[in-house]
Enzyme design. Structure first.
Site, PDB file in Angstrom:
ATOM      1  N   SER A 146      66.327  -3.136  57.221  1.00  0.00           N
ATOM      2  CA  SER A 146      65.177  -2.050  57.212  1.00  0.00           C
ATOM      3  C   SER A 146      66.701  -0.795  57.384  1.00  0.00           C
ATOM      4  O   SER A 146      67.692  -0.767  56.292  1.00  0.00           O
ATOM      5  CB  SER A 146      64.604  -1.626  57.969  1.00  0.00           C
ATOM      6  OG  SER A 146      64.350  -0.858  58.173  1.00  0.00           O
ATOM      7  N   ASP A 313      56.103  -2.708  50.280  1.00  0.00           N
ATOM      8  CA  ASP A 313      56.236  -2.314  51.498  1.00  0.00           C
ATOM      9  C   ASP A 313      56.627  -0.699  51.220  1.00  0.00           C
ATOM     10  O   ASP A 313      56.959  -0.022  49.749  1.00  0.00           O
ATOM     11  CB  ASP A 313      57.976  -2.108  51.237  1.00  0.00           C
ATOM     12  CG  ASP A 313      58.766  -1.816  52.637  1.00  0.00           C
ATOM     13  OD1 ASP A 313      58.166  -0.949  52.687  1.00  0.00           O
ATOM     14  OD2 ASP A 313      59.846  -1.853  52.839  1.00  0.00           O
ATOM     15  N   HIS A 346      56.745  -3.527  55.250  1.00  0.00           N
ATOM     16  CA  HIS A 346      57.744  -3.217  54.995  1.00  0.00           C
ATOM     17  C   HIS A 346      58.194  -3.752  56.651  1.00  0.00           C
ATOM     18  O   HIS A 346      59.373  -4.694  56.351  1.00  0.00           O
ATOM     19  CB  HIS A 346      57.713  -1.536  56.385  1.00  0.00           C
ATOM     20  CG  HIS A 346      59.450  -1.532  55.806  1.00  0.00           C
ATOM     21  ND1 HIS A 346      60.692  -1.013  55.426  1.00  0.00           N
ATOM     22  CD2 HIS A 346      60.149  -1.348  57.741  1.00  0.00           C
ATOM     23  CE1 HIS A 346      62.130  -0.741  55.874  1.00  0.00           C
ATOM     24  NE2 HIS A 346      61.602  -1.389  56.693  1.00  0.00           N
TER      25      HIS A 346
END
Lengths: 375, 204
Positions: A146, A313, A346
């Protein structure tokens, strides 16, 4: 034994930021695991995600759990028996590194909104000061998921000689419009909370709990997937059998989000939330390093890449990672790209996954093997 | 897919590639050919493979592969990025063989392409006498689950290269022994008796 260290710099020469402003007396909090070998070829720099800290993993059995406990430790993907691992808290955060909740040396009070705007580039500059101080000029790998993946990307391009490889997970070459949109809604929740008081809530009883927990609830939705939510909660009701015809938290999914929001308020600073989301929104390696071109940006890097995207995601869709992998191949870089099939959205990079474990392990051993051959 | 399929022509390809070459293997599977070329010829190898499991296995052998579809994963490469581009037992799986060929001739100095010969005597007999879609050692699939969507013969490929202006530097027609570990090359009437064709194409 002390595991959380702080490195301070910019005591005499101010630290220049992308926005043009400067910071003095900058602190970078960091932790390390494992042992650096004599020729310094086994160092790995791990970057945490948006609300993470330097505490990636336990240092001893009764230590608090780290945010990447599944992947960092003895015998794990990032094997602390083999590698020397560093993880630093980013600038703007609230876990020991300088951020809006830190004391402004000029006023003796917390910076609050006097804290200058920072970028992903600035976070890495601060960490680079630390790694220079630790005299590690070249890492075996820089790695993160991320926002951590964005830091890994930026590092690989900004300091091409200082890493042999980059592991980029659930990240994007730029913050997508939809993700900016969600961030803005989260920030508005904080900004419109009367307890926020233009950021000057430090030291008072009243902090922007409602705004911050609402921001977290919104964020949390983007970290999961529709499939995962369906599997985990479905339409199940919380502690009741029948509908109550009210607006209170009634479904399990609602109650779960409320819990996530509440839990978060106790561990994160609202102003840090504002500054860090903004830093992520500004991230675009094409602009930062390639005058608008992804190819030109990646041409500046020299390292090998392991890139993993996750099929569900929707914050940073796999297509984006695939585009980076293709561009890097075009630049002649050695790239391993895999889209991992998972329902975890995610957040997948934080959750135990055997394909990911194997990929990281094999990639790192390939990297360290080729290092030893070259020396 | 059957294990034996992967080793077809490895011995011939390995002989063809000079030490230290930069090689791209399209449809590299579990990376065995690139790993072998790395061991024997010290090549710098890259792979493209559509199956994520195979990409994972390739990595465990120290082979860097990307999960991508050959039909769309080539355009980012610069001209002449590789000394050799290998398309081993894969051309018949591609959606756009002509496009793929043009792309790999663009990005490679040389191309090695090998494929099962659809006009082999066994296949002809299969179709002629049994009246069924041929199933052989080199083509083990049923008509409904085959990945082979663009079958061709050795003669077809020669004609194709002539028409499209690809120059053939070398042609090897071969059969393999039972586990595909060695290939025999001396074949009369290859379009009829060779199980596989292998061509080295060179940029003019």
């Amino acid at each position: 034994m002390k595991y959380l260290h702080t490195y301070s710099f910019a005591e005499t020469t101010p630290f220049l930021l992308s926005c043009g402003k400067t910071l003095s007396n900058v602190n970078v909090a960091y932790e390390t695991w494992g042992t650096l070998n004599t020729d310094k070829t086994n160092a790995i720099l791990i970057f945490h995600a948006f609300t993470g800290s330097s505490h990636a993993a336990r240092h001893y059995e009764k230590d608090t759990e780290g945010w990447w406990e599944t992947y960092v430790g003895s015998g794990k993907a990032f094997d602390t028996d083999k590698y020397f691992i560093i993880c630093a808290n980013v600038l703007g955060s609230c876990y020991g590194s300088t951020g809006p909740s830190s004391l402004n040396p000029k006023t003796g009070k917390p910076y609050a909104l006097n804290f200058p705007f920072i970028t992903i580039r600035d976070m890495n500059s601060a960490i680079k000061n630390l790694t220079d101080h630790l005299q590690i000029s070249r890492f075996l790998a820089v790695a993160g998921g991320s926002m951590g993946g964005m830091l890994a990307l930026d590092w690989s391009i900004a300091y091409p000689n200082s890493t042999k490889s980059a592991i980029v997970l659930a990240a994007s070459h730029s913050q997508p419009a939809q993700a900016i949109a969600f961030h803005q809604v989260g920030r508005q929740a904080i900004l419109q909370d009367p307890s926020w008081k233009k950021g000057n809530y430090y030291g008072s009883e009243e902090i922007p709990r409602l705004g911050l927990s609402l921001a977290r609830m919104i964020g949390h939705i983007t970290y999961l997937s529709e499939k995962k939510m369906h599997e985990k909660f479905g339409r199940k009701l919380q502690d009741k059998a029948e509908l109550s015809f009210g607006f209170d938290y009634e479904f399990q999914v609602e109650s779960y989000l409320r819990y996530q929001g509440h839990k978060f308020v106790d561990r994160f600073d609202a102003n840090s939330y504002l500054y860090l989301t903004r830093a992520i929104d500004y991230f675009d390696i094409r602009i930062d390093h390639g005058e608008g071109s992804l190819f030109s940006a990646f041409e500046k890097s020299k390292c090998d890449y392991l890139m993993l995207s996750y099929s569900t995601d929707w914050l940073y869709p796999p297509e984006n990672m695939k585009q980076m992998a293709n561009t890097l191949r075009g630049c002649g870089r050695r790239v391993v790209y895999l889209d991992i099939d998972t329902d975890n959205g995610h957040d997948s990079f934080l959750i135990d996954n055997q394909v990911m474990v194997a990929a990281v392990k094999n990639f790192l051993s390939q990297e360290i093997d080729t290092t030893e051959n070259n020396v | 897919m059957k294990e034996t399929i992967f080793n077809i022509g490895y011995d011939l390809i390995t002989k063809e590639i000079p030490r230290g070459s930069r090689v791209l293997d399209l449809g590299c599977g579990d990376g065995e050919l690139l790993a072998e070329l790395k061991r024997k010829k010290r090549i710098e190898g890259f792979g493209i493979e559509i199956s994520p499991e195979s990409v994972g296995i390739a990595l465990s052998k120290g082979v860097f592969a990307c999960q991508a579809d050959i039909d769309e994963g080539l355009s980012d490469y610069k001209d002449n990025s590789f000394d050799y581009v290998i398309l081993n037992q894969t051309i018949q799986n591609t959606k756009r063989p002509e496009y793929v060929l043009r792309e790999i001739m663009r990005i490679g100095t040389r191309v090695i392409i090998s494929f099962p010969n659809f006009s082999h005597i066994l296949i002809r007999m299969n179709l002629f006498f049994r009246g069924k879609m041929p199933k052989t050692k080199s083509l083990p699939y049923e008509w409904y689950d085959t990945p082979n969507i663009h079958m061709l013969s050795i003669k077809d490929f020669r004609t194709f290269c002539r028409q499209k202006g690809f120059s053939i530097e070398k042609e090897i027609n071969f059969n393999t022994n039972i586990n595909n570990s060695t290939s025999s090359k001396k074949i009369l009437f290859p379009n009829l008796f060779a199980m596989y064709g292998l061509f080295v194409l060179k940029k003019d």
